[in-house]
Write a protein that holds these residues in place. Structure first.
Motif, mmCIF file in Angstrom:
data_model
loop_
_atom_site.group_PDB
_atom_site.id
_atom_site.type_symbol
_atom_site.label_atom_id
_atom_site.label_comp_id
_atom_site.label_asym_id
_atom_site.label_seq_id
_atom_site.Cartn_x
_atom_site.Cartn_y
_atom_site.Cartn_z
ATOM 1 N N GLY A 40 9.330 47.770 28.125
ATOM 2 C CA GLY A 40 8.126 47.251 28.772
ATOM 3 C C GLY A 40 8.298 47.051 30.264
ATOM 4 N N TYR A 41 7.206 46.722 30.927
ATOM 5 C CA TYR A 41 7.218 46.534 32.392
ATOM 6 C C TYR A 41 7.979 47.668 33.065
ATOM 7 C CZ TYR A 41 5.296 41.806 32.100
ATOM 8 O OH TYR A 41 4.489 40.727 31.905
ATOM 9 N N TYR A 42 7.429 48.887 32.934
ATOM 10 C CA TYR A 42 8.176 50.079 33.339
ATOM 11 C C TYR A 42 8.311 50.238 34.843
ATOM 12 C CZ TYR A 42 7.993 50.890 28.434
ATOM 13 O OH TYR A 42 8.160 50.725 27.095
ATOM 14 N N SER A 43 7.544 49.490 35.617
ATOM 15 C CA SER A 43 7.755 49.526 37.068
ATOM 16 C C SER A 43 9.166 49.043 37.407
ATOM 17 C CB SER A 43 6.719 48.663 37.790
ATOM 18 O OG SER A 43 6.907 47.299 37.465
ATOM 19 N N ARG A 44 9.740 48.221 36.519
ATOM 20 C CA ARG A 44 11.128 47.798 36.738
ATOM 21 C C ARG A 44 12.057 48.997 36.776
ATOM 22 N NH1 ARG A 44 12.620 43.486 32.271
ATOM 23 N NH2 ARG A 44 11.461 44.909 30.934
ATOM 24 N N ALA A 45 11.836 49.944 35.876
ATOM 25 C CA ALA A 45 12.695 51.134 35.821
ATOM 26 C C ALA A 45 12.490 51.994 37.063
ATOM 27 C CB ALA A 45 12.385 51.932 34.559
ATOM 28 N N ARG A 46 11.250 52.147 37.479
ATOM 29 C CA ARG A 46 10.988 52.958 38.671
ATOM 30 C C ARG A 46 11.609 52.315 39.909
ATOM 31 N NH1 ARG A 46 5.901 53.081 36.037
ATOM 32 N NH2 ARG A 46 5.016 51.591 37.526
ATOM 33 N N ASN A 47 11.427 50.999 40.047
ATOM 34 C CA ASN A 47 12.023 50.309 41.195
ATOM 35 C C ASN A 47 13.549 50.331 41.140
ATOM 36 O OD1 ASN A 47 9.558 49.645 42.360
ATOM 37 N ND2 ASN A 47 9.407 47.710 41.239
ATOM 38 N N LEU A 48 14.084 50.225 39.935
ATOM 39 C CA LEU A 48 15.539 50.284 39.777
ATOM 40 C C LEU A 48 16.075 51.615 40.305
ATOM 41 C CD1 LEU A 48 17.824 48.565 38.099
ATOM 42 C CD2 LEU A 48 17.603 50.439 36.471
ATOM 43 N N HIS A 49 15.390 52.665 39.918
ATOM 44 C CA HIS A 49 15.812 54.003 40.335
ATOM 45 C C HIS A 49 15.677 54.163 41.846
ATOM 46 C CE1 HIS A 49 15.234 58.605 40.198
ATOM 47 N NE2 HIS A 49 16.521 58.348 40.010
ATOM 48 N N THR A 50 14.544 53.739 42.393
ATOM 49 C CA THR A 50 14.313 53.801 43.845
ATOM 50 C C THR A 50 15.415 53.058 44.596
ATOM 51 O OG1 THR A 50 11.930 53.900 43.514
ATOM 52 C CG2 THR A 50 12.704 53.196 45.687
ATOM 53 N N THR A 51 15.742 51.855 44.112
ATOM 54 C CA THR A 51 16.744 51.041 44.800
ATOM 55 C C THR A 51 18.141 51.651 44.689
ATOM 56 O OG1 THR A 51 15.466 49.010 44.567
ATOM 57 C CG2 THR A 51 17.843 48.764 44.794
ATOM 58 N N ALA A 52 18.444 52.222 43.549
ATOM 59 C CA ALA A 52 19.755 52.877 43.403
ATOM 60 C C ALA A 52 19.889 54.019 44.399
ATOM 61 C CB ALA A 52 19.917 53.391 41.971
ATOM 62 N N LYS A 53 18.845 54.828 44.513
ATOM 63 C CA LYS A 53 18.880 55.936 45.474
ATOM 64 C C LYS A 53 19.018 55.414 46.898
ATOM 65 C CE LYS A 53 15.103 58.008 43.987
ATOM 66 N NZ LYS A 53 14.013 59.020 43.886
ATOM 67 N N TYR A 54 18.307 54.336 47.193
ATOM 68 C CA TYR A 54 18.357 53.746 48.535
ATOM 69 C C TYR A 54 19.764 53.261 48.864
ATOM 70 C CZ TYR A 54 17.898 50.008 52.001
ATOM 71 O OH TYR A 54 18.077 49.192 53.081
ATOM 72 N N ILE A 55 20.377 52.551 47.929
ATOM 73 C CA ILE A 55 21.713 51.999 48.202
ATOM 74 C C ILE A 55 22.739 53.118 48.382
ATOM 75 C CG2 ILE A 55 23.609 50.648 47.190
ATOM 76 C CD1 ILE A 55 21.536 48.791 45.988
ATOM 77 N N VAL A 56 22.654 54.124 47.539
ATOM 78 C CA VAL A 56 23.617 55.224 47.633
ATOM 79 C C VAL A 56 23.440 55.988 48.943
ATOM 80 C CG1 VAL A 56 24.282 57.447 46.630
ATOM 81 C CG2 VAL A 56 23.950 55.448 45.153
ATOM 82 N N LYS A 57 22.185 56.265 49.266
ATOM 83 C CA LYS A 57 21.924 57.135 50.411
ATOM 84 C C LYS A 57 22.006 56.380 51.736
ATOM 85 C CE LYS A 57 19.032 61.210 51.078
ATOM 86 N NZ LYS A 57 17.749 61.872 50.737
ATOM 87 N N GLU A 58 21.359 55.214 51.807
ATOM 88 C CA GLU A 58 21.231 54.509 53.083
ATOM 89 C C GLU A 58 22.370 53.514 53.314
ATOM 90 O OE1 GLU A 58 18.872 55.479 55.106
ATOM 91 O OE2 GLU A 58 17.908 56.773 53.598
ATOM 92 N N LEU A 59 22.944 52.990 52.232
ATOM 93 C CA LEU A 59 23.969 51.952 52.400
ATOM 94 C C LEU A 59 25.348 52.453 51.991
ATOM 95 C CD1 LEU A 59 22.022 48.818 51.065
ATOM 96 C CD2 LEU A 59 22.079 49.764 53.392
ATOM 97 N N ASN A 60 25.470 53.761 51.893
ATOM 98 C CA ASN A 60 26.781 54.334 51.585
ATOM 99 C C ASN A 60 27.341 53.782 50.265
ATOM 100 O OD1 ASN A 60 28.904 56.051 52.073
ATOM 101 N ND2 ASN A 60 30.064 54.553 53.303
ATOM 102 N N SER A 61 26.439 53.575 49.309
ATOM 103 C CA SER A 61 26.784 53.099 47.956
ATOM 104 C C SER A 61 27.362 51.681 47.925
ATOM 105 C CB SER A 61 27.781 54.058 47.275
ATOM 106 O OG SER A 61 27.220 55.343 47.120
ATOM 107 N N VAL A 62 27.240 50.965 49.025
ATOM 108 C CA VAL A 62 27.747 49.593 49.036
ATOM 109 C C VAL A 62 26.594 48.614 48.783
ATOM 110 C CG1 VAL A 62 28.906 47.805 50.384
ATOM 111 C CG2 VAL A 62 29.585 50.209 50.628
ATOM 112 N N PHE A 63 26.681 47.857 47.710
ATOM 113 C CA PHE A 63 25.612 46.916 47.378
ATOM 114 C C PHE A 63 25.538 45.834 48.456
ATOM 115 C CE2 PHE A 63 22.808 44.224 45.085
ATOM 116 C CZ PHE A 63 22.211 45.025 44.115
ATOM 117 N N PRO A 64 24.347 45.552 49.001
ATOM 118 C CA PRO A 64 24.242 44.554 50.076
ATOM 119 C C PRO A 64 24.638 43.165 49.587
ATOM 120 C CG PRO A 64 22.068 45.192 49.309
ATOM 121 C CD PRO A 64 23.038 46.129 48.657
ATOM 122 N N SER A 65 25.265 42.390 50.453
ATOM 123 C CA SER A 65 25.703 41.051 50.072
ATOM 124 C C SER A 65 24.920 39.959 50.790
ATOM 125 C CB SER A 65 27.199 40.884 50.372
ATOM 126 O OG SER A 65 27.442 41.100 51.749
#
Length: 348
Positions: free
Chosen positions: A78-103
DNA sequence: AACCCGGGGTA
DNA sequence: TACCCAGGGTT
């Protein structure tokens, strides 16, 4: 305050569940678990978490998956926007933050699909930062401990709860305490009827002291109405000269006023069952009285009873009918007496 | 502040 | 049935 902190932490250490996301400090796994658990019970989300971790052990894997695949992984949650946002954020962190999760808290909060609750959860669980979580559990626990009846679904209410949550937060062990207060809300301080008798916090719980547990937390949306069912026992003596009353000393409606001895039931069915089981001892039975209070709907029947039940209770007193009006009576009692002057022949 | 998003458990 | 769940985004 620190005593309450300690009790919550100790309760947690004794009662916590063994959950997979509690065994890691990896911010990717913490984030994944928190998104899965948004508006989702642990029992429902757990297997999804395990499947995601197995399929995407690193955030790069999630980022390189197709959105369709991620949505399939999410199927049934349920609440499938969570999955879409999860995917968007994963791509963002990998691409823009060099795969380092912001602290940094502000950077975490800026991630798609991460709001105030999830940002505080990640900051504290993964990075041991001092941010108080405020979810459904925490609202419930705080509203009850402090007996705070302001609605949680208003901006003013939210402000007050944010303040309280930060006040109560253990600044030395924020991660432990955040876990503890949520687990306490999920397992002990549950919605509906928690078992407060066995609660280690009950001596500090203002709602328990004031008998307001079931009406908290308050919400503006729909005021919570509690239905209660009373059977009042009218003990008239043979000459109809005296009747029995009981002073209500407990923390409840009509404290320190007087009423007939009564039994309370959970439902009309239970009340009717009692009445039919005892019909041979009932001389007269009133109609059903409905009495509306702001937060409670009362349903009451009055029976003239020919049994000694209650008569020996220490707090039940015998009162001449003539001076009934000298005792403070609830309006419900008054209504009954008004409609039954023939029974109470000595009433003016 | 109001509304939308969901499937599932529980009393 | 109604309520609630480790809420967030949009209008």
């Amino acid at each position: 305050m620190t005593e309450i902190q300690a009790l919550i932490k100790n309760w947690y250490l004794e009662n916590k569940r063994d959950l997979p996301w509690r065994r890691t400090k990896n911010p990717y796994y913490i984030w994944l678990s928190e998104v899965i658990l948004q508006q989702t019970r642990v029992a429902q989300g757990k297997s999804y978490f395990e499947r995601f971790v197995k399929k995407y052990p690193k955030i790069e894997g999630l980022a390189s998956a197709s959105e369709q695949e991620v949505l399939s992984m999410w199927q049934g949650l349920g609440y499938y926007s969570r999955a879409r946002n999860l995917h968007t954020t994963a791509k963002y962190i990998v691409k823009e933050l060099n795969s380092v999760f912001p602290s940094k808290h502000t950077e975490i909060l800026a991630l798609k699909g991460v709001g105030e609750y999830t940002a505080a959860a990640i900051a504290s669980f993964a990075f041991d930062q001092v941010y108080a979580v405020l979810d459904g559990n925490v609202y419930r626990v705080l509203s009850r401990i402090f007996n705070l009846a302001i609605p949680i679904d208003t901006s003013e209410g939210k402000k007050q709860f944010i303040f309280l949550a930060n006040e109560l937060l253990d600044k030395i062990q924020p991660a432990l305490f955040n876990q503890a207060i949520m687990e306490f809300g999920a397992l002990q301080c549950v919605p509906g009827k928690p078992n407060c008798e066995i609660c280690t916090l009950n001596i500090y719980c203002e709602a328990f002291k004031n008998n307001t547990i079931t009406s908290l937390p308050a919400k503006k949306g729909k005021p919570k109405i509690r239905n209660r069912y009373f059977v009042y026992f009218v003990y008239l003596d043979e000459n109809r000269e005296t009747v029995r009353l009981r002073k209500k000393t407990e923390n409840d409606i009509w404290k320190n006023m007087f009423e007939f001895p009564k039994i309370e039931f959970e439902s009309v069915e239970q009340m009717d069952e009692f009445l039919s089981d005892n019909k041979n001892k009932i001389r007269t039975i009133s109609t059903l009285y409905k009495h509306i209070l702001s937060h409670q709907h009362l349903y009451a029947k009055f029976i003239v009873f020919s049994d000694s039940l209650f008569l020996n209770s220490p707090d039940v007193i015998e009162i001449p009918v003539l001076i009934l009006n000298e005792y403070p009576l609830p309006r419900l009692m008054e209504r009954y007496l008004e409609q039954n002057r023939t029974i109470f022949s000595h009433q003016p």
